[in-house]
Design an enzyme around this catalytic site. Structure first.
Site, mmCIF file in Angstrom:
data_model
loop_
_atom_site.group_PDB
_atom_site.id
_atom_site.type_symbol
_atom_site.label_atom_id
_atom_site.label_comp_id
_atom_site.label_asym_id
_atom_site.label_seq_id
_atom_site.Cartn_x
_atom_site.Cartn_y
_atom_site.Cartn_z
ATOM 1 C CB CYS A 80 26.407 -22.731 -7.770
ATOM 2 S SG CYS A 80 25.346 -21.602 -8.678
ATOM 3 C CB CYS A 83 23.237 -24.139 -9.058
ATOM 4 S SG CYS A 83 24.510 -23.378 -10.081
#
Length: 329
Positions: A80, A83
């Site tokens: 991700c 993230c």
């Protein structure tokens, strides 16, 4: 549907008088029991402010610890990209807030059950647990100013409603840890973008979709690659498209006229705003598969726009991209 929920509305719901009193009493009992057993007396090191948590340790490291201090949960994954932008900010703030909350990092790939229990549809997703009560904070990357505002509200509610004043952090260890956090600073959005992004969110909260769209475009005019602004713009434009629409009429037209591409596009927008992500994607992929020329291109372009709304790292987007490729080729 907003880019993220930076409000503390969940805390307001949670803090109904009776529930708050019960949770506070349980927290006080837990702290008293820990003190009798000799726990909680030592100062916490900065390293203890950021912890990795799995399903086996969740009750101990999150639920039980939340009776002493708010626990902020960062749901993330290695693949991700947003993230990787958000997690360093949260980690640095955990140290900076000096024991007023603990950051628990949960890898969703390794802890699917926890992801399901929290009802997470996409990452990054940030929750808090206070006195055993779970609160949604926000989803997606966020500007530091907005994160700070949310954390300040969380800390205030935890102290006022549940009597959680945080943990003591060893001063010497804190001083030694601070220099090491400096290299992370370049990863944090700085300068005018924080103010512009905050203005966009405030415009969304006020229902000023045009103002939000313009604020995001102002960021992108100087920084075309700004992930948060691109996500925010796509979401604000989606909200703008469905504003004032009659859902029943839109869906009736889509059902009555399956060959009408614009009717299918309008219904797909409503599907997504309503949280029916797979339905929105499937509707447009089917439309791409049975049309040609400008109609096919219109459905394809809108589908790509909706991918931006959900986020390229979402597994539903990955699956839909594959399905789109099959429909096209």
């Amino acid at each position: 549907m907003q880019p993220r929920n930076m409000s503390m509305s969940g805390v307001v719901d949670l803090a109904a008088v009776k529930a708050a009193q019960e949770a506070k009493a349980k927290a006080e009992q837990a702290r008293a029991e820990a003190a009798r057993q000799g726990g909680g007396g030592g100062a916490l090191t900065p390293a203890g402010l950021v912890i990795d948590v799995d399903e086996a340790g969740f009750e101990r490291d999150v639920l039980q610890r939340s009776t002493e201090v708010p626990v902020v949960i960062d749901f993330w994954a290695e693949w991700c990209e947003p993230c990787k932008q958000l997690s360093p900010v949260l980690e640095r703030l955990a140290v900076e807030y000096n024991g007023r909350f603990i950051l628990a990092k949960i890898d969703v790939d390794a802890n699917q059950m926890l992801m399901q229990q929290f009802g997470i549809q996409g990452i990054p997703a940030v929750f808090a647990v206070v006195a055993g009560q779970a609160l949604p904070l926000f989803q997606g990357a966020a500007a530091e100013a907005q994160i700070r505002g949310t954390l300040d509200q969380l800390v205030q509610v935890a102290e006022q409603r549940f009597g959680l004043t945080g943990l003591t952090v060893d001063a010497e260890a804190q001083a030694e840890a601070e220099p090491g956090s400096a290299p992370q600073a370049p990863e944090i959005p700085v300068g005018p973008y924080d103010a512009l992004l905050e203005a966009a969110v405030q415009a969304l909260d006020a229902g000023d979709l045009g103002g939000a769209v313009q604020a995001y475009r102002n960021v992108l005019s100087d920084d075309p690659g700004n992930t948060e602004a691109k996500l925010g713009l796509s979401q604000a434009e989606l909200l703008q498209r469905v504003q004032g629409a009659d859902p029943q009429q839109v869906r009736k037209e889509a059902a009555d006229r399956p060959a009408d591409v614009q009717a299918q596009i309008a219904a797909a927008d409503l599907d997504l705003v309503g949280g029916h992500v797979e339905d929105a994607f499937g509707r447009l992929i089917d439309t791409v598969g049975r049309t040609v020329g400008d109609d096919r291109d219109a459905a394809r372009v809108r589908l790509l726009e909706l991918f931006e709304v959900v986020g390229g790292d979402d597994p539903r987007v990955t699956a839909a991209r594959r399905a789109l490729a099959r429909a096209l080729f």
